[in-house]
Design a protein around this motif. Structure first.
Motif, PDB file in Angstrom:
ATOM      1  N   ILE A   1      -0.416   4.201   7.951  1.00  0.00           N
ATOM      2  CA  ILE A   1      -0.342   2.849   7.719  1.00  0.00           C
ATOM      3  C   ILE A   1       0.290   2.118   8.709  1.00  0.00           C
ATOM      4  O   ILE A   1      -0.117   0.968   8.881  1.00  0.00           O
ATOM      5  CB  ILE A   1      -0.017   2.730   6.206  1.00  0.00           C
ATOM      6  CG1 ILE A   1      -0.776   3.409   4.997  1.00  0.00           C
ATOM      7  CG2 ILE A   1       0.536   1.183   5.911  1.00  0.00           C
ATOM      8  CD1 ILE A   1      -2.200   2.322   4.906  1.00  0.00           C
TER       9      ILE A   1
ATOM     10  N   ILE B   1       0.911  -1.157  -0.196  1.00  0.00           N
ATOM     11  CA  ILE B   1       0.091  -0.035  -0.194  1.00  0.00           C
ATOM     12  C   ILE B   1       0.863   1.294   0.013  1.00  0.00           C
ATOM     13  O   ILE B   1       0.725   2.234  -0.498  1.00  0.00           O
ATOM     14  CB  ILE B   1      -0.843  -0.060   1.046  1.00  0.00           C
ATOM     15  CG1 ILE B   1      -1.961  -1.061   0.987  1.00  0.00           C
ATOM     16  CG2 ILE B   1      -1.512   1.496   1.396  1.00  0.00           C
ATOM     17  CD1 ILE B   1      -2.913  -1.305   2.205  1.00  0.00           C
TER      18      ILE B   1
ATOM     19  N   TYR C   1       1.172   4.153  -2.869  1.00  0.00           N
ATOM     20  CA  TYR C   1       0.902   5.557  -2.760  1.00  0.00           C
ATOM     21  C   TYR C   1       2.061   6.214  -3.264  1.00  0.00           C
ATOM     22  O   TYR C   1       1.846   7.231  -3.892  1.00  0.00           O
ATOM     23  CB  TYR C   1       0.542   5.650  -1.155  1.00  0.00           C
ATOM     24  CG  TYR C   1       0.592   6.894  -0.594  1.00  0.00           C
ATOM     25  CD1 TYR C   1      -0.368   7.799  -0.805  1.00  0.00           C
ATOM     26  CD2 TYR C   1       1.742   7.631  -0.052  1.00  0.00           C
ATOM     27  CE1 TYR C   1      -0.240   9.049  -0.410  1.00  0.00           C
ATOM     28  CE2 TYR C   1       1.909   8.950   0.254  1.00  0.00           C
ATOM     29  CZ  TYR C   1       0.468   9.639   0.136  1.00  0.00           C
ATOM     30  OH  TYR C   1       0.645  11.012   0.467  1.00  0.00           O
TER      31      TYR C   1
END
Length: 302
Positions: free
Chosen positions: A57, A24, A28
């Motif tokens: 995160i 992730i 990003y």
């Protein structure tokens, strides 16, 4: 520490969730960096925004996939650490860390446009706080902890509704701003009031409420979803959650409730101070503009 040496690396660090968190972050950084030109009206993303998203995160991974997740099955205090970080601290970090042009891309989808009605402030405040409070009804909490599928669905629902709850306060897209600064302050107070009964129930209870943290058999069954191995082996090895707990059940429960309320108050207080300063600065600027335009009009007449 906390008896964590009794568990394997995979138990404590959930490699699959770790890989997902890393992917992730890479996605990003790619979308806000080399592939940013693929988005319409995209602009460079500052270091501070990227830092907020990555920290969000990392924190979410630590409490949902890292050691705190295991500890949350041993002590109610760490359960409330997980809840406060996951649903009070992480959502605004992720929301503010995503640039407005990325949000516009997501919100311009037909499905999202049809769901705009769901972002009404009263609805978003009620959804999250009712779900949060209902979850901490003892019978509901124990049921969720002992049924893995329900557990996953409920936690996802809590996260989605926490983002919805934060949306009217930290709206990252100007076109979606619903509340004025003064109404935002009222909305923050409303959320603080709505979450108080659940915290009060936990803090002022004289006896332990949750079998997950007091009954050895229930605890072992819940731990079976968190770590590898036979729950019976866990029970034989440790005897129950008391092996890991520094406090008795009531003290652990009270500390968890106090911690949750403190985190919520500090976070809401910080956001409230920021919103108030923005409102005060904007009002002062408007007054200066009025005075300036009035004086200019007098000079022109003269």
């Amino acid at each position: 520490m906390f008896g964590l040496e009794q568990f394997t690396f995979a138990d404590l660090w959930s490699p699959l969730i770790l890989v997902a968190a890393v992917l992730i972050i890479i996605l990003y950084l790619g979308l806000t960096g080399p592939f940013r030109s693929r988005f319409e009206r995209s602009e460079p993303v500052g270091v501070w925004k990227k830092f907020m998203f990555i920290i969000g995160i990392v924190l979410l991974y630590l409490v949902q996939g890292g050691p705190i997740n295991v500890m949350s099955h041993m002590m109610f205090t760490f359960h409330m650490v997980m809840m406060s970080v996951s649903y009070i601290i992480v959502p605004p970090l992720l929301m503010l860390g995503m640039p407005s042009w990325m949000w516009r891309y997501l919100l311009d989808r037909p499905v999202m446009r049809k769901l705009k009605w769901a972002m009404h402030p009263i609805l978003t405040a009620l959804l999250f706080n009712v779900l949060f409070s209902f979850y901490h009804v003892p019978a509901v909490h124990d049921y969720v902890m002992l049924n893995y599928g329900v557990h996953v669905i409920y936690y996802i629902a809590l996260f989605i509704t926490s983002v919805m709850m934060w949306w009217p306060i930290v709206t990252p897209v100007p076109e979606w701003v619903i509340l004025t600064d003064v109404k935002k302050m009222g909305y923050i107070f409303l959320n603080g009031m709505l979450i108080t009964p659940a915290c009060a129930l936990i803090i002022f209870a004289d006896t332990p409420l949750y079998s997950t943290y007091t009954d050895p058999d229930t605890w072992a069954q819940a731990m079976g979803y968190c770590v590898a191995g036979d729950p019976k082996a866990l029970l034989a090895a440790f005897g129950g959650p008391q092996f890991f707990n520094w406090f008795d059940g009531a003290e652990d429960q009270q500390l968890g409730g106090i911690l949750m309320k403190m985190v919520q108050e500090l976070m809401y207080g910080a956001i409230l101070a920021y919103v108030f300063s923005q409102w005060f600065r904007r009002e002062g600027k408007d007054d200066d503009d009025v005075v300036e335009s009035t004086l200019e009009g007098h000079f022109n007449q003269a």
